[in-house]
Scaffold this motif. Structure first.
Motif, PDB file in Angstrom:
ATOM      1  N   ASP A  76      23.287  -2.483  12.363  1.00 16.70           N
ATOM      2  CA  ASP A  76      24.574  -2.821  12.973  1.00 16.70           C
ATOM      3  C   ASP A  76      25.640  -3.052  11.904  1.00 16.70           C
ATOM      4  O   ASP A  76      25.366  -3.651  10.858  1.00 16.70           O
ATOM      5  N   VAL A  77      26.842  -2.585  12.184  1.00 17.63           N
ATOM      6  CA  VAL A  77      27.977  -2.821  11.297  1.00 17.63           C
ATOM      7  C   VAL A  77      28.265  -4.326  11.251  1.00 17.63           C
ATOM      8  O   VAL A  77      28.168  -5.018  12.260  1.00 17.63           O
ATOM      9  N   LYS A  78      28.582  -4.825  10.066  1.00 17.79           N
ATOM     10  CA  LYS A  78      28.889  -6.253   9.908  1.00 17.79           C
ATOM     11  C   LYS A  78      30.397  -6.502   9.943  1.00 17.79           C
ATOM     12  O   LYS A  78      30.852  -7.558  10.355  1.00 17.79           O
ATOM     13  N   THR A  79      31.172  -5.525   9.498  1.00 13.55           N
ATOM     14  CA  THR A  79      32.625  -5.645   9.479  1.00 13.55           C
ATOM     15  C   THR A  79      33.147  -5.721  10.908  1.00 13.55           C
ATOM     16  O   THR A  79      32.782  -4.902  11.749  1.00 13.55           O
ATOM     17  N   SER A  80      33.992  -6.706  11.174  1.00 11.15           N
ATOM     18  CA  SER A  80      34.548  -6.835  12.521  1.00 11.15           C
ATOM     19  C   SER A  80      35.721  -5.874  12.705  1.00 11.15           C
ATOM     20  O   SER A  80      36.345  -5.439  11.735  1.00 11.15           O
ATOM     21  N   LEU A  81      36.004  -5.568  13.942  1.00 15.68           N
ATOM     22  CA  LEU A  81      37.135  -4.707  14.280  1.00 15.68           C
ATOM     23  C   LEU A  81      38.430  -5.310  13.746  1.00 15.68           C
ATOM     24  O   LEU A  81      39.259  -4.605  13.171  1.00 15.68           O
ATOM     25  N   MET A 137      22.580   1.170  17.280  1.00 15.38           N
ATOM     26  CA  MET A 137      23.229   0.277  16.360  1.00 15.38           C
ATOM     27  C   MET A 137      24.734   0.340  16.556  1.00 15.38           C
ATOM     28  O   MET A 137      25.271   1.405  16.848  1.00 15.38           O
ATOM     29  N   LYS A 138      25.366  -0.793  16.370  1.00 19.43           N
ATOM     30  CA  LYS A 138      26.819  -0.830  16.485  1.00 19.43           C
ATOM     31  C   LYS A 138      27.449  -0.195  15.257  1.00 19.43           C
ATOM     32  O   LYS A 138      27.010  -0.400  14.124  1.00 19.43           O
ATOM     33  N   ALA A 139      28.513   0.576  15.502  1.00 19.83           N
ATOM     34  CA  ALA A 139      29.258   1.241  14.438  1.00 19.83           C
ATOM     35  C   ALA A 139      30.738   1.236  14.815  1.00 19.83           C
ATOM     36  O   ALA A 139      31.094   0.960  15.965  1.00 19.83           O
ATOM     37  N   LEU A 140      31.587   1.532  13.850  1.00 15.56           N
ATOM     38  CA  LEU A 140      33.025   1.638  14.097  1.00 15.56           C
ATOM     39  C   LEU A 140      33.471   3.052  13.757  1.00 15.56           C
ATOM     40  O   LEU A 140      33.187   3.554  12.663  1.00 15.56           O
ATOM     41  N   LEU A 141      34.159   3.692  14.689  1.00  9.70           N
ATOM     42  CA  LEU A 141      34.673   5.051  14.511  1.00  9.70           C
ATOM     43  C   LEU A 141      36.170   4.968  14.248  1.00  9.70           C
ATOM     44  O   LEU A 141      36.923   4.411  15.053  1.00  9.70           O
ATOM     45  N   ILE A 142      36.596   5.527  13.119  1.00 11.81           N
ATOM     46  CA  ILE A 142      38.016   5.573  12.757  1.00 11.81           C
ATOM     47  C   ILE A 142      38.523   6.981  13.031  1.00 11.81           C
ATOM     48  O   ILE A 142      37.959   7.954  12.532  1.00 11.81           O
ATOM     49  N   ASP A 143      39.587   7.085  13.817  1.00  9.23           N
ATOM     50  CA  ASP A 143      40.222   8.370  14.116  1.00  9.23           C
ATOM     51  C   ASP A 143      41.671   8.286  13.629  1.00  9.23           C
ATOM     52  O   ASP A 143      42.543   7.781  14.345  1.00  9.23           O
ATOM     53  N   PRO A 144      41.950   8.755  12.413  1.00  7.77           N
ATOM     54  CA  PRO A 144      43.297   8.610  11.855  1.00  7.77           C
ATOM     55  C   PRO A 144      44.351   9.466  12.554  1.00  7.77           C
ATOM     56  O   PRO A 144      45.521   9.115  12.543  1.00  7.77           O
ATOM     57  N   GLU A 145      43.934  10.553  13.168  1.00  9.84           N
ATOM     58  CA  GLU A 145      44.901  11.401  13.872  1.00  9.84           C
ATOM     59  C   GLU A 145      45.533  10.636  15.029  1.00  9.84           C
ATOM     60  O   GLU A 145      46.714  10.757  15.306  1.00  9.84           O
ATOM     61  N   HIS A 146      44.737   9.822  15.712  1.00 12.39           N
ATOM     62  CA  HIS A 146      45.230   9.020  16.834  1.00 12.39           C
ATOM     63  C   HIS A 146      45.453   7.554  16.440  1.00 12.39           C
ATOM     64  O   HIS A 146      45.836   6.749  17.288  1.00 12.39           O
ATOM     65  N   GLN A 147      45.140   7.237  15.178  1.00 10.60           N
ATOM     66  CA  GLN A 147      45.271   5.885  14.630  1.00 10.60           C
ATOM     67  C   GLN A 147      44.555   4.851  15.498  1.00 10.60           C
ATOM     68  O   GLN A 147      45.120   3.844  15.902  1.00 10.60           O
ATOM     69  N   THR A 148      43.261   5.142  15.756  1.00  8.01           N
ATOM     70  CA  THR A 148      42.439   4.242  16.563  1.00  8.01           C
ATOM     71  C   THR A 148      41.153   3.883  15.821  1.00  8.01           C
ATOM     72  O   THR A 148      40.658   4.651  14.992  1.00  8.01           O
ATOM     73  N   ILE A 149      40.634   2.714  16.162  1.00  6.32           N
ATOM     74  CA  ILE A 149      39.309   2.281  15.716  1.00  6.32           C
ATOM     75  C   ILE A 149      38.547   1.902  16.979  1.00  6.32           C
ATOM     76  O   ILE A 149      39.014   1.092  17.769  1.00  6.32           O
ATOM     77  N   THR A 150      37.365   2.494  17.166  1.00  2.00           N
ATOM     78  CA  THR A 150      36.590   2.278  18.375  1.00  2.00           C
ATOM     79  C   THR A 150      35.190   1.807  18.019  1.00  2.00           C
ATOM     80  O   THR A 150      34.545   2.402  17.150  1.00  2.00           O
ATOM     81  N   GLN A 151      34.724   0.760  18.692  1.00  2.00           N
ATOM     82  CA  GLN A 151      33.335   0.355  18.511  1.00  2.00           C
ATOM     83  C   GLN A 151      32.467   1.326  19.298  1.00  2.00           C
ATOM     84  O   GLN A 151      32.786   1.674  20.438  1.00  2.00           O
TER      85      GLN A 151
END
Length: 100
Positions: A85-90, A1-15
């Motif tokens: 699957d995540v519905k929220t877009s990047l 399933m598609k997901a979004l990973l938030i990494d605040p230390e590096h200020q990134t969002i990755t599918q």
């Protein structure tokens, strides 16, 4: 399933892809996870329940949901509790997320 990973230390969002809740825990880095609904499409933000006790670095906030320390994963959750699957877009998440 598609997901979004938030990494605040590096200020990134990755599918990314997850198969089950164990994959979500592995991405966050801890087994003590909690989740909050974000939006009205069934997406939930999963995060380390003890993130502030641990003193995890990097914080972020989505909309008016309480700020989170450490990594977070957004994935869809169906009425029966299973992941989807995540519905929220990047792009949408980028507009709604604030790093602290």
């Amino acid at each position: 399933m598609k997901a979004l990973l938030i990494d605040p230390e590096h200020q990134t969002i990755t599918q990314t892809e997850v198969s089950d809740i164990d994959d979500v825990k592995a991405l966050i880095g801890f087994d003590t996870i909690e989740s909050d609904a974000i939006g009205d499409q069934g997406d939930r933000l999963f995060f380390d329940e003890e993130c502030f006790i641990r003193g995890t670095s990097g914080r972020f906030q989505i909309d008016s949901v309480i700020p989170v320390a450490g990594k977070g994963v957004i994935v869809g959750v169906l009425d029966d509790g299973s992941l989807s699957d995540v519905k929220t877009s990047l792009a949408d998440l980028t507009d709604r997320l604030k790093y602290q």
